[in-house]
Scaffold this active site. Structure first.
Site, short mmCIF file in Angstrom:
data_model
loop_
_atom_site.label_atom_id
_atom_site.label_comp_id
_atom_site.label_asym_id
_atom_site.label_seq_id
_atom_site.Cartn_x
_atom_site.Cartn_y
_atom_site.Cartn_z
N GLU A 225 0.71 -1.47 0.27
CA GLU A 225 0.05 0.26 0.24
C GLU A 225 0.93 1.16 -0.38
O GLU A 225 0.77 2.29 1.41
CB GLU A 225 -0.97 0.43 1.82
CG GLU A 225 -1.97 -0.77 1.00
CD GLU A 225 -3.02 -1.38 2.16
OE1 GLU A 225 -2.93 -0.03 3.15
OE2 GLU A 225 -3.58 -2.80 2.43
N ASN A 266 2.33 -5.18 -3.52
CA ASN A 266 0.47 -5.18 -3.23
C ASN A 266 -0.62 -3.83 -3.04
O ASN A 266 0.30 -2.92 -2.14
CB ASN A 266 0.65 -5.98 -1.66
CG ASN A 266 -0.90 -6.74 -1.71
OD1 ASN A 266 -1.57 -7.07 -2.61
ND2 ASN A 266 -1.50 -6.96 -0.21
N HIS A 302 -10.84 -5.81 -2.18
CA HIS A 302 -11.85 -6.10 -1.09
C HIS A 302 -12.62 -4.48 -1.93
O HIS A 302 -11.94 -3.40 -2.33
CB HIS A 302 -10.55 -4.97 -0.07
CG HIS A 302 -10.11 -6.22 0.87
ND1 HIS A 302 -10.15 -6.73 1.98
CD2 HIS A 302 -8.78 -5.59 0.73
CE1 HIS A 302 -8.96 -7.42 2.26
NE2 HIS A 302 -8.01 -6.58 1.90
N GLU A 330 -5.90 -9.71 -1.50
CA GLU A 330 -6.74 -9.98 -0.74
C GLU A 330 -8.56 -10.28 -1.32
O GLU A 330 -9.28 -9.49 0.39
CB GLU A 330 -6.31 -9.09 0.30
CG GLU A 330 -5.04 -8.70 0.39
CD GLU A 330 -4.90 -8.17 1.50
OE1 GLU A 330 -5.66 -7.00 2.28
OE2 GLU A 330 -3.07 -7.97 1.92
N ASP A 332 -12.33 -10.32 -0.95
CA ASP A 332 -13.68 -10.73 0.35
C ASP A 332 -14.94 -9.37 -0.61
O ASP A 332 -14.43 -8.80 -1.39
CB ASP A 332 -13.64 -10.24 1.00
CG ASP A 332 -12.43 -8.90 2.00
OD1 ASP A 332 -13.01 -7.59 1.24
OD2 ASP A 332 -12.66 -8.76 2.78
#
Ligand SMILES: *[C@@H]1O[C@H](CO)[C@@H](O)[C@H](O)[C@H]1NC(C)=O
Ligand SMILES: *[C@@H]1O[C@H](CO)[C@@H](O)[C@H](O)[C@H]1NC(C)=O
Length: 415
Positions: A225, A266, A302, A330, A332
Site C-alpha cells: 500500500e 501489493n 476488497h 485479498e 472479499d
C-alpha cells in the site's frame, strides 16, 4: 447444515501426509519439502518452481495459460483425493476451489488465515483441505509489529506456526508483508530517524524476516500500500525519511535475503482505472527500467457487493503487460448495510455470487493472473465487520462454516 463438515472430514483423510505417495494436485517436492516425492497412479510429479513440485494428472497440460474449460469430467481422472458429491442441496458438487483454479491453469486458490483461529478445529479442517486451498497467507503474524516488536529482537513463532501448517498440508505461502505504513511497532513510528538510520533499520528487518523464511515462501508482499487513493505517495515514516527510494531499496534487500521468492508490491483500489492505478503503473515501469527486482503486482480486491469494477480484467491485463505476474491477493466482497439486510436476501446472495464469478472470470481471462487469495474464507473470521461498522458477510463461507452461493460463483469463474 452440517454436511459440509462431514464432507471435509472425509476429504481431509485423503491429504498427502497420510500416504506414502502424494495425491493428485498434492505437493511432491521442492526445497524444504519433507513429504512424499512420488505421486499416485495417473499423475506425475512436475516441478513448478524450485520450492514446489506437484502431482499433475498425466494427461493434463495445466501449465498452459488458461483457456476456459467447461469439461464436466473429474479434474483428477483417477485417484483417491477426489471428493464425491454430498448430494445435499446447496452444497458444492464441484471439484473444490483450488482444484478448479488448477484445472484452469492457475497456480493456486488460497485463503488468508490468522493464528488465533488455529484453535478452531472445524475451521482448520476446511483450511487444511487442499482441494479448496492450495495457498495460505498469514493475516498478521509476519507483519513488522509481530516479527520485530523491539528493534533487532525478532519473534517468528506466529509466522512459523502458519508456515508449518501450510507445509504440513502441502500448501504454498504468500509472505505478507515486509514494509507497510500500518501495524508498525512504536519504535519505528515514534523513532527519531535519519535517512541512513531508517534505511539501515528497514534493511535489517527485511534481511532478518525474509532471511528466516528463505526458500519457504512462494513470494513476499515486499511493499504494501505505497500510494494514497489520489495517486500520490503515502507520506509514511519510510517515505518521509528515505524518499521513494525506500521501495527500490526494500525490493533489492528482499532479493538478497531470499533470491527465490517472488517479490510483489501489493495495493488496493487499483481494481479500476484511476490516479492510483496510473501511479502504480509508472512506479512499476520506473523500477523495471532501473532493473530493480520486482516480480508481481498484488491486487487486493476488497470489494463491495454490486460494485465490482467493470474494468477489472483490463487492469489485470495492463499490470501483466508490464512484465510482472499478477495475483488477486485479498479478495472479499462485502455487504455495506448489514442491519437492514440480515438475514441476507436471496437476491443479495445471488448478487454476491455473480460478483465473485466476475472477479474470478477476470483473473481467469488474463494468463498473467496466477492465483487468487480470499481474505479468510469464512464470515466467522472476516476482518470487515470490526473495521467497517455495519458491514460484512464478505466471504464464500458463512459464519457457520457452510458455503454460500458465492462459492459456486468462484467455481463458475474458473470454468
Ligand atoms: C491441519 O493441518 C495441520 C498440518 O498438516 C495438522 O497438524 C492439523 O492437525 C490439521 N488440523 C485439522 C483439524 O485437520
Ligand atoms: C536517502 O538515501 C538514499 C541513498 O541511500 C537516496 O537515494 C535518497 O534520495 C535519500 N533520500 C532523501 C530523502 O534524501
Amino acid at each position: 447444515m452440517h454436511g459440509l463438515a462431514q464432507f471435509v472430514a472425509i476429504a481431509a483423510f485423503a491429504a498427502p501426509a497420510v500416504f506414502a505417495q502424494s495425491a493428485i494436485w498434492g505437493q511432491c517436492g521442492g526445497e524444504g519439502w519433507a513429504g512424499p516425492t512420488t505421486c499416485v497412479s495417473g499423475s506425475t510429479c512436475v516441478e513448478s518452481n524450485p520450492y514446489y513440485s506437484q502431482c499433475l494428472p498425466s494427461t493434463a497440460t495445466p501449465t498452459q495459460p488458461s483457456e476456459p474449460s467447461n469439461s464436466p469430467s473429474s479434474p483428477s481422472g483417477s485417484g483417491g483425493g477426489t471428493p464425491v458429491s454430498t448430494g445435499i442441496v446447496g452444497q458444492p458438487t464441484g471439484p473444490g476451489l483450488n482444484l478448479a483454479a488448477k484445472k484452469a491453469g492457475k497456480k493456486y486458490f488460497g485463503s488468508a488465515t490468522d493464528n488465533p483461529e488455529f484453535t478452531d478445529a472445524a475451521y482448520l479442517k476446511i483450511l487444511n483441505d487442499t482441494n479448496e486451498f492450495g495457498q495460505i497467507t498469514p493475516g498478521n503474524s509476519m507483519k513488522w509489529d509481530a516479527t520485530e516488536p523491539e528493534q533487532n529482537t525478532f519473534t517468528f513463532s506466529g509466522g512459523d506456526q502458519v508456515l508449518d501448517l501450510a507445509e504440513g498440508n502441502g500448501q504454498i505461502v504468500r509472505g505478507h508483508n515486509l514494509v507497510w505504513y500500518n501495524q508498525l511497532p512504536s519504535w519505528v513510528t515514534s523513532g527519531t530517524w535519519t535517512n541512513a538510520t531508517l534505511t539501515a533499520a528497514m534493511k535489517n528487518h527485511i534481511t532478518n524476516v525474509a532471511g528466516h523464511y528463505k526458500g519457504k515462501v512462494y513470494c513476499w508482499d515486499v511493499v504494501n500500500e505505497p500510494f494514497n487513493d489520489d495517486g500520490t505517495y503515502r507520506t509514511d515514516v519510510f517515505y518521509e525519511n528515505i524518499g521513494i527510494e525506500y521501495i527500490a531499496i526494500a525490493l533489492q534487500t528482499a532479493r538478497e535475503a531470499d533470491p527465490n521468492a517472488k517479490l510483489y508490491i501489493n495495493e488496493y483500489n487499483i481494481e479500476y482505472a484511476g490516479a492510483k492505478a496510473t501511479s502504480l503503473v509508472s512506479l512499476v515501469q520506473s523500477l523495471k527500467a532501473a532493473n530493480v527486482p520486482l516480480d508481481g503486482i498484488g491486487v487486493q480486491g476488497h470489494l463491495i457487493v454490486g460494485e465490482v469494477p467493470t474494468d477489472l480484467e483490463t487492469q489485470l491485463a495492463l499490470y501483466a503487460s508490464l512484465g510482472v505476474e499478477v495475483a488477486i491477493t485479498e479478495l472479499d466482497i462485502h455487504v455495506t448495510d448489514l442491519p437492514t439486510t440480515l438475514p441476507e436476501t436471496a437476491a443479495l446472495l445471488a448478487q454476491q455470487q455473480e460478483d465473485y464469478q466476475s472477479v474470478i472470470t477476470a483473473c481467469n481471462n488474463v494468463p498473467g493472473c496466477i492465483g487468487v487469495t480470499i481474505w479468510d474464507y469464512t464470515d466467522k473470521y472476516s476482518w470487515v465487520p470490526s473495521t467497517f461498522s455495519g458491514q460484512g458477510d464478505a466471504c464464500p463461507w458463512d459464519a457457520n462454516l457452510d458455503i454460500k452461493p458465492a462459492y459456486n460463483g468462484i467455481l463458475a469463474g474458473f470454468a
